[in-house]
Design a protein around this motif. Structure first.
Motif, PDB file in Angstrom:
ATOM      1  N   PRO A   1       0.735  -1.094  -0.117  1.00 32.98           N
ATOM      2  CA  PRO A   1       0.158   0.203   0.147  1.00 32.98           C
ATOM      3  C   PRO A   1       0.829   1.089   0.053  1.00 32.98           C
ATOM      4  CG  PRO A   1      -0.689  -1.525   1.821  1.00 32.98           C
ATOM      5  CD  PRO A   1       0.631  -2.084   1.214  1.00 32.98           C
ATOM      6  N   ALA A   2       0.297   2.185  -0.996  1.00 30.57           N
ATOM      7  CA  ALA A   2       1.051   3.549  -1.209  1.00 30.57           C
ATOM      8  C   ALA A   2      -0.005   4.676  -0.697  1.00 30.57           C
ATOM      9  CB  ALA A   2       1.835   3.582  -2.062  1.00 30.57           C
ATOM     10  N   LEU A   3       0.289   5.541   0.336  1.00 28.07           N
ATOM     11  CA  LEU A   3      -0.650   6.804   0.621  1.00 28.07           C
ATOM     12  C   LEU A   3       0.215   7.925   0.350  1.00 28.07           C
ATOM     13  CD1 LEU A   3      -2.305   5.552   3.990  1.00 28.07           C
ATOM     14  CD2 LEU A   3      -3.313   5.319   1.570  1.00 28.07           C
ATOM     15  N   GLY A   4      -0.227   8.899  -0.351  1.00 25.11           N
ATOM     16  CA  GLY A   4       0.590  10.246  -0.617  1.00 25.11           C
ATOM     17  C   GLY A   4      -0.250  11.527  -0.767  1.00 25.11           C
ATOM     18  N   TYR A   5       0.248  12.513  -0.229  1.00 20.87           N
ATOM     19  CA  TYR A   5      -0.594  13.717  -0.135  1.00 20.87           C
ATOM     20  C   TYR A   5       0.397  14.949  -1.063  1.00 20.87           C
ATOM     21  CZ  TYR A   5      -1.960  18.534   1.294  1.00 20.87           C
ATOM     22  OH  TYR A   5      -2.259  19.788   1.369  1.00 20.87           O
ATOM     23  N   GLU A   6       0.015  15.627  -1.660  1.00 18.15           N
ATOM     24  CA  GLU A   6       0.854  16.532  -2.655  1.00 18.15           C
ATOM     25  C   GLU A   6       0.022  17.836  -2.412  1.00 18.15           C
ATOM     26  OE1 GLU A   6       3.000  17.444  -6.773  1.00 18.15           O
ATOM     27  OE2 GLU A   6       2.126  15.458  -6.266  1.00 18.15           O
TER      28      GLU A   6
ATOM     29  N   GLU B   1      -3.761  20.597  -4.738  1.00 17.29           N
ATOM     30  CA  GLU B   1      -3.438  19.649  -3.823  1.00 17.29           C
ATOM     31  C   GLU B   1      -4.080  18.229  -4.372  1.00 17.29           C
ATOM     32  OE1 GLU B   1      -6.905  20.120  -0.206  1.00 17.29           O
ATOM     33  OE2 GLU B   1      -4.850  20.431   0.172  1.00 17.29           O
ATOM     34  N   SER B   2      -3.408  17.143  -4.008  1.00 14.84           N
ATOM     35  CA  SER B   2      -4.112  15.793  -4.436  1.00 14.84           C
ATOM     36  C   SER B   2      -3.711  14.680  -3.299  1.00 14.84           C
ATOM     37  CB  SER B   2      -3.106  15.321  -5.702  1.00 14.84           C
ATOM     38  OG  SER B   2      -2.103  15.324  -5.513  1.00 14.84           O
TER      39      SER B   2
ATOM     40  N   SER C   1      -9.487  15.856  -3.059  1.00 16.30           N
ATOM     41  CA  SER C   1      -9.646  15.988  -1.609  1.00 16.30           C
ATOM     42  C   SER C   1      -9.637  14.844  -1.065  1.00 16.30           C
ATOM     43  CB  SER C   1     -10.820  16.808  -1.355  1.00 16.30           C
ATOM     44  OG  SER C   1     -11.807  16.080  -1.798  1.00 16.30           O
ATOM     45  N   LEU C   2      -9.500  14.622   0.374  1.00 16.57           N
ATOM     46  CA  LEU C   2      -9.585  13.105   1.037  1.00 16.57           C
ATOM     47  C   LEU C   2     -10.869  12.828   0.789  1.00 16.57           C
ATOM     48  CD1 LEU C   2      -7.703  11.438   2.573  1.00 16.57           C
ATOM     49  CD2 LEU C   2      -8.483  12.638   4.756  1.00 16.57           C
TER      50      LEU C   2
END
Length: 498
Positions: A108-113, A131-132, A331-332
């Protein structure tokens, strides 16, 4: 029209068919030893040797329960065995890691930019801030087309086999060392018993000469010679006591205990008789199956051969399949909604053409190490044959020496008795008594040494044959060494993790 996935998967399917079909580097085959390298039998033909299967618990042939107890305790608590067992665990862990090369990597990979664009980069009417959020499952898989992973697993498997053989060798060596140290200690105890017996006899002789001096039947010179002989015999005891204590301390270390707290088990009285039972020694060809050092050298050769293939694979492209499936949203809260799904799959080919010089150098290194491992294997076999031949010759010599020492001791003991009797009856001179008693003392000590050497020779035979470790394969036998025993205070202990 084919989808992008089909465009990728169809060529990959063709590659999958090739996986397992080719592994670069040499294929290993165990060295073949001709029958001419092995004698037809061990040692000279003898009634004390038989070609029967080597006894697993060979130490029971001595019929000493205390020795059996000591060997069992040593197999369960010896530190050298514990070290070898931990090294085997290490090799098995490396093997498990190598096998993971066949499986995909990732997770699993979680990311915020968050990005702030310049006015020039920002389209009219849009915010300069963007943002993403990304949540995906990323994976990559190396297609082992040229056998790099397979050769790595092959090398790790052989290395684990070598470590396992070395562990068996340590177990057999510890059993033999315990037996040898035990018999050395028992031999020293027998010598001390001889010293005590001769000392008592010398005191009686000194008292007799002292009385004869008072009766003018002997001279002061005779009394002084008798006293000197007594003190000479007594002076041998301290050194024997020191050597006995050193042997006891050596046993303590072999059993993983401190010398200060170690206590010997009760032993049966020393047998004065010459008892030589037939020894089952098998045949020379079976030496390859029993000697752990030969097995370890063979497995080390297999591992070195496999590593040539590992390095050779560096000359060929490395092919990986990379992929990801998940969601990307602004957005989340939007993650998982329609239109946020994101995925890709594609091959990646890497070919380090500029590193060919380095790769070929590493291949040459591996080939040299394989040649070295082959020479070490041949040398190990030759030394095994040398050790066994020396052991059988030593056993034959020790048996002959013991028989002659028995005859010598009996003759000197009788001569000493007759010399004392004649001198007490007024016949002969005291010098004859002194010489006879000195020879009696020397021959009795030599007899105890010869008896010890005979037992040590038997131990050396079974040590050379490489037997004894098989007991560790039996259910209920603890051969874990100090690995499984808490002995000294090591401070913060390393906890076991699955």
């Amino acid at each position: 029209m084919r989808s992008p996935y089909q465009a990728v998967l169809l060529p990959l399917s063709a590659l999958f068919l090739l996986v397992g079909c080719a592994s670069v580097g040499p294929d290993y085959s165990a060295p073949a030893l001709s029958s001419s390298q092995f004698p037809a039998s061990f040692g000279e033909p003898s009634a004390t040797l038989s070609s029967g299967a080597v006894e697993v618990q060979w130490w029971r042939a001595f019929d000493e329960p205390a020795l059996t107890t000591l060997i069992q305790r040593a197999l369960a608590a010896n530190h050298d065995i514990g070290i070898a067992a931990v090294r085997l665990d290490e090799a098995k862990a490396v093997l498990r890691e190598s096998r993971q090369g066949f499986l995909p990597r990732g997770g699993p990979a979680l990311g915020y930019e968050h990005a702030r664009r310049s006015e020039v980069e920002t389209p009219s009417g849009q915010s300069r801030h963007a943002e993403s959020y990304r949540g995906a499952l990323d994976a990559s898989w190396e297609i082992d087309l040229f056998g790099r992973v397979r050769r790595s697993v092959e090398a790790a498997t052989a290395q684990a086999g070598s470590r396992e053989a070395l562990l068996r060798g340590v177990q057999a060596g510890v059993a033999a060392e315990v037996a040898a140290t035990w018999f050395e200690m028992r031999g020293l105890e027998a010598e001390l018993a001889v010293v005590a017996d001769i000392s008592q006899s010398q005191r009686e002789s000194l008292n007799m000469v002292t009385r004869m001096v008072g009766a003018d039947s002997a001279t002061e010179f005779d009394r002084l010679r008798a006293e000197a002989l007594l003190r000479g015999v007594e002076a041998t005891a301290p050194e024997l006591e020191r050597r006995r204590a050193a042997a006891t301390n050596a046993l303590a270390i072999l059993l993983g205990e401190t010398p200060q707290t170690f206590r010997l088990p009760a032993a049966k009285p020393e047998d004065e008789r010459l008892a030589v039972r037939a020894l089952a020694v098998g045949d020379p060809a079976g030496l390859l199956l029993r000697r752990s050092d030969i097995a370890a050298a063979e497995r080390a050769l297999a591992a070195a051969t496999a590593r040539i293939g590992v390095e050779t694979a560096g000359l060929y492209p490395e092919i990986q399949v990379q992929g990801s499936i998940g969601f990307v949203a602004g957005s989340l809260d939007a993650l998982g909604e329609a239109g946020t799904q994101s995925s890709f799959i594609g091959p990646a080919i890497r070919w380090n053409l500029l590193d060919f010089g380095r790769v070929r150098a590493r291949i040459a290194v591996s080939e040299s190490r394989t040649q070295e491992a082959l020479i070490v294997y041949d040398q190990t076999v030759l030394r095994a044959l040398q050790e066994t031949d020396n052991a059988f010759r030593s056993n034959s010599a020790a048996g002959s020496t013991l028989q002659l020492r028995l005859l010598e001791s009996a003759a000197n003991r009788e001569a000493s008795r007759l010399a004392r009797l004649q001198f007490a009856e007024g016949e002969g001179v005291y010098l004859d008594v002194l010489e006879a008693e000195r020879s009696d003392f020397a021959s009795r000590r030599a007899l105890t040494v010869a008896r010890t050497h005979q037992r040590l020779a038997v131990v050396s035979i079974y040590k050379a044959l490489g037997g004894g470790w098989e007991i560790c394969e039996q259910a209920g036998q603890d051969c874990s060494g100090a690995k499984g025993v808490a002995s000294l205070d090591r401070g913060k202990q390393i906890t076991h993790r699955p």
